[in-house]
Write a protein that holds these residues in place. Structure first.
Motif, short mmCIF file in Angstrom:
data_model
loop_
_atom_site.label_atom_id
_atom_site.label_comp_id
_atom_site.label_asym_id
_atom_site.label_seq_id
_atom_site.Cartn_x
_atom_site.Cartn_y
_atom_site.Cartn_z
N GLY A 57 0.81 -1.09 -0.02
CA GLY A 57 0.03 -0.12 0.08
C GLY A 57 0.87 1.28 0.10
O GLY A 57 2.13 1.21 0.20
N SER A 58 0.18 2.34 0.20
CA SER A 58 0.81 3.56 -0.14
C SER A 58 0.44 4.68 1.09
O SER A 58 -0.63 4.61 1.59
CB SER A 58 0.58 4.44 -1.57
N GLN A 59 1.49 5.17 1.51
CA GLN A 59 1.07 6.28 2.72
C GLN A 59 2.01 7.38 2.42
O GLN A 59 3.35 7.26 2.44
CB GLN A 59 1.23 5.56 4.00
N GLY A 60 1.61 8.73 2.59
CA GLY A 60 2.32 9.85 2.02
C GLY A 60 3.10 9.52 0.59
O GLY A 60 2.53 9.26 -0.28
N GLU A 61 4.53 9.63 0.91
CA GLU A 61 5.29 9.64 -0.31
C GLU A 61 6.05 8.16 -0.64
O GLU A 61 7.18 7.99 -1.13
CB GLU A 61 6.29 10.93 -0.55
N THR A 62 5.78 7.05 0.32
CA THR A 62 6.13 5.85 0.24
C THR A 62 5.16 4.89 -0.48
O THR A 62 3.97 5.00 -0.21
CB THR A 62 6.45 5.30 1.57
N THR A 63 5.64 4.07 -1.21
CA THR A 63 4.68 2.97 -1.96
C THR A 63 5.61 1.61 -1.70
O THR A 63 6.70 1.65 -1.78
CB THR A 63 4.69 2.97 -3.26
N LYS A 64 4.64 0.46 -1.21
CA LYS A 64 5.18 -0.60 -0.98
C LYS A 64 4.18 -1.69 -1.75
O LYS A 64 2.91 -1.52 -1.65
CB LYS A 64 5.04 -1.22 0.47
N ALA A 65 4.79 -2.52 -2.84
CA ALA A 65 3.71 -3.20 -3.72
C ALA A 65 4.59 -4.42 -4.04
O ALA A 65 5.69 -4.65 -3.87
CB ALA A 65 3.70 -2.46 -5.16
N LEU A 66 3.61 -5.50 -4.22
CA LEU A 66 4.21 -6.89 -4.56
C LEU A 66 4.47 -6.76 -6.13
O LEU A 66 3.59 -6.67 -6.86
CB LEU A 66 2.87 -8.09 -4.35
N VAL A 67 5.51 -7.47 -6.23
CA VAL A 67 6.18 -7.69 -7.80
C VAL A 67 6.91 -8.94 -7.86
O VAL A 67 6.92 -9.73 -7.00
CB VAL A 67 6.93 -6.56 -8.13
N THR A 68 7.21 -9.12 -9.27
CA THR A 68 8.17 -10.41 -9.39
C THR A 68 9.48 -9.78 -9.83
O THR A 68 9.43 -8.84 -10.80
CB THR A 68 7.43 -11.16 -10.52
N PHE A 69 10.41 -10.13 -8.83
CA PHE A 69 11.84 -9.57 -9.32
C PHE A 69 12.98 -10.76 -9.08
O PHE A 69 12.76 -11.42 -8.21
CB PHE A 69 12.07 -8.33 -8.06
N ASP A 70 13.87 -10.81 -10.13
CA ASP A 70 14.83 -11.85 -10.34
C ASP A 70 13.88 -13.23 -10.26
O ASP A 70 14.61 -14.21 -9.60
CB ASP A 70 15.70 -11.70 -9.20
#
Length: 246
Positions: A57-70
């Motif tokens: 989720g997002s709060q203020g100017e930070t964002t956390k999201a589920l992705v595929t990486f490596d």
């Protein structure tokens, strides 16, 4: 996959053992589901599930999201409140009934001089909790300090002269970033090269991560290079395979 289908497939090109293996592999795959409204992540597997609150989720100017990486499930963290670019990827792994952060990959700039910090640390085995993003600062603070005193004078000249900054040592092979313009300190990416004396090989301007083991930030364990799509499995090089490129 049911028994009748397995038998039919075995008449073509599969053995019954192959079908059993495929069935086991399917049952062992973990399923990751995000609830954006609740800001939680649920990981399900055959026989159980685990929900972790407040990790997306997002709060203020930070964002956390589920992705595929490596090639792995990861949480991408971006902090736009930082005075310089700050992005990190936290790859996830399940052990038993718990979810852990395995590796952290950083895509960060030194806020004093713009030096790029594409580095990673693995073997963390830290439980995934709401404030997991705080883990990254232990490493980025040290890496920023190590690049704070680099002399930028060559890039400030007219015309600018290339600035080669040695970043990691793989025995006989050295890894460097080459900054050719002032834009390489902010909006563009420097070239990444390895060399052994006069021998040199370029990885271009892609994502290249020296990877360190947790507890040893002085000597990288290996190098990982993205082939262009960061969601795909990276190419891994140890000291021997890096030497073979030269």
């Amino acid at each position: 996959m049911n028994f009748k289908l397995c038998v039919a497939m075995s008449l073509l090109s599969f053995t019954l053992a192959d079908c059993v293996s495929a069935q086991q592999l399917s049952s062992q795959q973990d399923i990751y589901v995000v609830n954006q409204k609740a800001k939680n992540l649920t990981v399900s597997w055959s026989g159980g599930s685990k929900t972790v609150e407040g990790v997306v989720g997002s709060q203020g100017e930070t964002t956390k999201a589920l992705v595929t990486f490596d090639g792995k499930k990861a949480l991408r963290y971006e902090n736009l409140a930082s005075s310089s670019a700050f992005e990190a990827y936290f790859t996830l792994v399940r052990h038993g009934n718990d979810i852990f952060v395995d590796c952290i990959y950083t895509n960060v700039r030194n806020n004093q001089n713009g030096m790029l910090i594409n580095k990673a640390v693995c073997g963390l085995e830290k439980p995934l909790i709401e404030d997991y993003e705080d883990l990254v600062y232990e490493f980025t603070d040290e890496w920023k300090n190590s690049t704070a005193e680099i002399d930028l004078d060559p890039l400030l000249k007219t015309p600018p002269a290339p600035l080669e900054v040695e970043e990691a040592d793989f025995g006989n092979v050295k890894l460097s970033r080459i900054y050719k313009t002032q834009e390489d300190l902010s909006s563009s990416v420097p070239e990444t090269v390895i060399n052994n004396g006069s021998k040199k090989y370029s990885f271009g301007m892609g994502l290249v991560f020296p990877v360190y083991r947790f507890g040893n930030l002085s000597s990288p364990a290996y190098l990982e290079v993205s082939a262009g799509d960061s969601s795909k499995k990276f190419i891994r090089y140890d000291a021997a395979s890096l030497s073979e490129l030269l």
